[in-house]
Scaffold this active site. Sequence first.
Site, PDB file in Angstrom:
ATOM      1  N   GLU A 137       0.183  -7.770  11.876  1.00 55.21           N
ATOM      2  CA  GLU A 137      -1.134  -7.134  11.738  1.00 55.21           C
ATOM      3  C   GLU A 137      -2.282  -8.116  11.966  1.00 55.21           C
ATOM      4  OE1 GLU A 137      -1.244  -4.851   8.095  1.00 55.21           O
ATOM      5  OE2 GLU A 137       0.611  -3.819   8.584  1.00 55.21           O
ATOM      6  N   GLU A 162       6.933  -1.358  10.112  1.00 51.38           N
ATOM      7  CA  GLU A 162       6.529  -1.019   8.735  1.00 51.38           C
ATOM      8  C   GLU A 162       6.137   0.445   8.665  1.00 51.38           C
ATOM      9  OE1 GLU A 162       3.464  -3.235   6.694  1.00 51.38           O
ATOM     10  OE2 GLU A 162       4.256  -5.131   7.433  1.00 51.38           O
TER      11      GLU A 162
HETATM   12  O1  IFM Z   1       1.862  -4.645   1.930  1.00 49.97           O
HETATM   13  C1  IFM Z   1       1.284  -4.471   3.179  1.00 49.97           C
HETATM   14  C2  IFM Z   1       1.898  -5.426   4.186  1.00 49.97           C
HETATM   15  O2  IFM Z   1       1.764  -6.749   3.781  1.00 49.97           O
HETATM   16  C3  IFM Z   1       1.223  -5.284   5.527  1.00 49.97           C
HETATM   17  N1  IFM Z   1       1.193  -3.901   5.942  1.00 49.97           N
HETATM   18  C4  IFM Z   1       0.738  -2.910   5.001  1.00 49.97           C
HETATM   19  C5  IFM Z   1       1.495  -3.057   3.692  1.00 49.97           C
HETATM   20  C6  IFM Z   1       1.052  -1.970   2.689  1.00 49.97           C
HETATM   21  O3  IFM Z   1      -0.306  -2.027   2.480  1.00 49.97           O
END
Ligand code: IFM
Length: 468
Positions: free
Chosen positions: A182, A368
């Site tokens: 990210e 994710e």
């Molecule tokens: O916990 C975070 C992760 O570190 C990065 N992506 C989003 C997740 C949830 O907010």
Amino acid sequence: MTIHTTPDLSRDVTVTFDPAPLPAHFTWGVATSAYQIEGAWNADGKGPSIWDTFSHTPGKVRRGDAGDVACDHYHRWPGDLDLLHDLGVNAYRFSVSWPRVLPDGHGRVNAAGLAFYDRLVDGLLERGVTPWLTLYHWDLPQALQERGGWAARDTARHFEAYAEVLARTLGDRVKRWITHNEPWVTALVGYRYGSFAPGVRDAQAGMDAVHHVLLSHGLATRALRAHVPDAKVGVSLSLSPVHPASDADDDRAAAERFDAYYNRIFLDPLLRGAYPDGLFDRLGGIEPTILDGDLDLASTPLDFLGVNYYYRKVVRATPGEGELDLQEVRLPDTTFSNLDMEVYPDGLRELLVRLHEDYRPKSIVITENGLSLPDEPDDAGEVNDEDRARYIAAHLASAEAARRAGVPVDGYFVWSLLDNFEWAYGYEPRLGLVYVDYGSQRRTVKRSGRWYHDLVARHRAAHAGKVP
Ligand code: IFM
């Protein structure tokens, strides 16, 4: 904040998603990151990271929480790897703490820190779980921040050298690499808005950080390939479909502006070798210094694009007001988690189809996806989080619909294996398939974890005898 989820968790709900149509080679994983779970913030020669500094600064993290102990995974990793084995997943996405390996960010290697990841990788392979290693999940060495952090071009070169250290040590066993997690959060939340570490609020620093992260991605990708010829290298972007609040032309135009800033700012350089036209002008004329060859490096071909999907964005035009002359809005009858994220599963299908049509990455992996809930064990010690299982099932159905439409979706990772430190929100939000009692460090597999186990087992059974 309001929590809108299906209220009656005691109902016995059968969550239906048939995994059989997904291909035999499909990756089933769970994900974590170093700062969120490891703890041991100053153990065995580790240097401080920007998140140690940030969370130790009063007022930066809710309730003063910090990742000093977190899930104590640094000491409890064998048991956590057993949990992975019990869940039956075939992949584990974790990140390496850069300052654990290079306490000053460059130069001297901390052998004890590197040995931790060496053991972790062996432990995964012994349990039949493929390691997916993320190089950077937001915990920059504090020593590099003192030299400007991601706003400084040199950080990209230090990142390349760090990638090389890991490639040389772990590359004989780790074949799946993710350079950045990210980058939008790293660069813009960290350096433009300052609500995450290192807490810098400076528009120029934000844009410089965007560019240097992209540059570092290209440099690291090439270093990994030089030392690990059979490496598959990707990057994980946080992406959202952007919808206009109405059909009006000005709202549609606002949605396009926001899409360029939120999604294309990384997608275009990575997959087309150019920033979106007019982006910097619309952001007040602030742009990074781009040297010859930078965008060739940034667009070094990816083996896979990692997609982190949680929500869509909805915007309306507000001429003369707000960044980019727009505001984010909530549509009526929508559902938001306690992390203020809209639950919108169909957005994943829409996003995947769009990525395939506009950018044609070779492979897409959902690195994710997950839901924050206010989980608590009941009197019998069970955590009945059917809403999370429903959420995952709905998103998998959406991904599968994209596959049917021809999108090469090759894997899915639940965020997260364990409840953990949710950055500026502290420990209150829980996203794990496994509940963590932070006082005793006891782990309890939630109902969603058992459901995910069954899902992966059903997929395996459906493909038994086929070569993945
Ligand atoms: O916990 C975070 C992760 O570190 C990065 N992506 C989003 C997740 C949830 O907010």
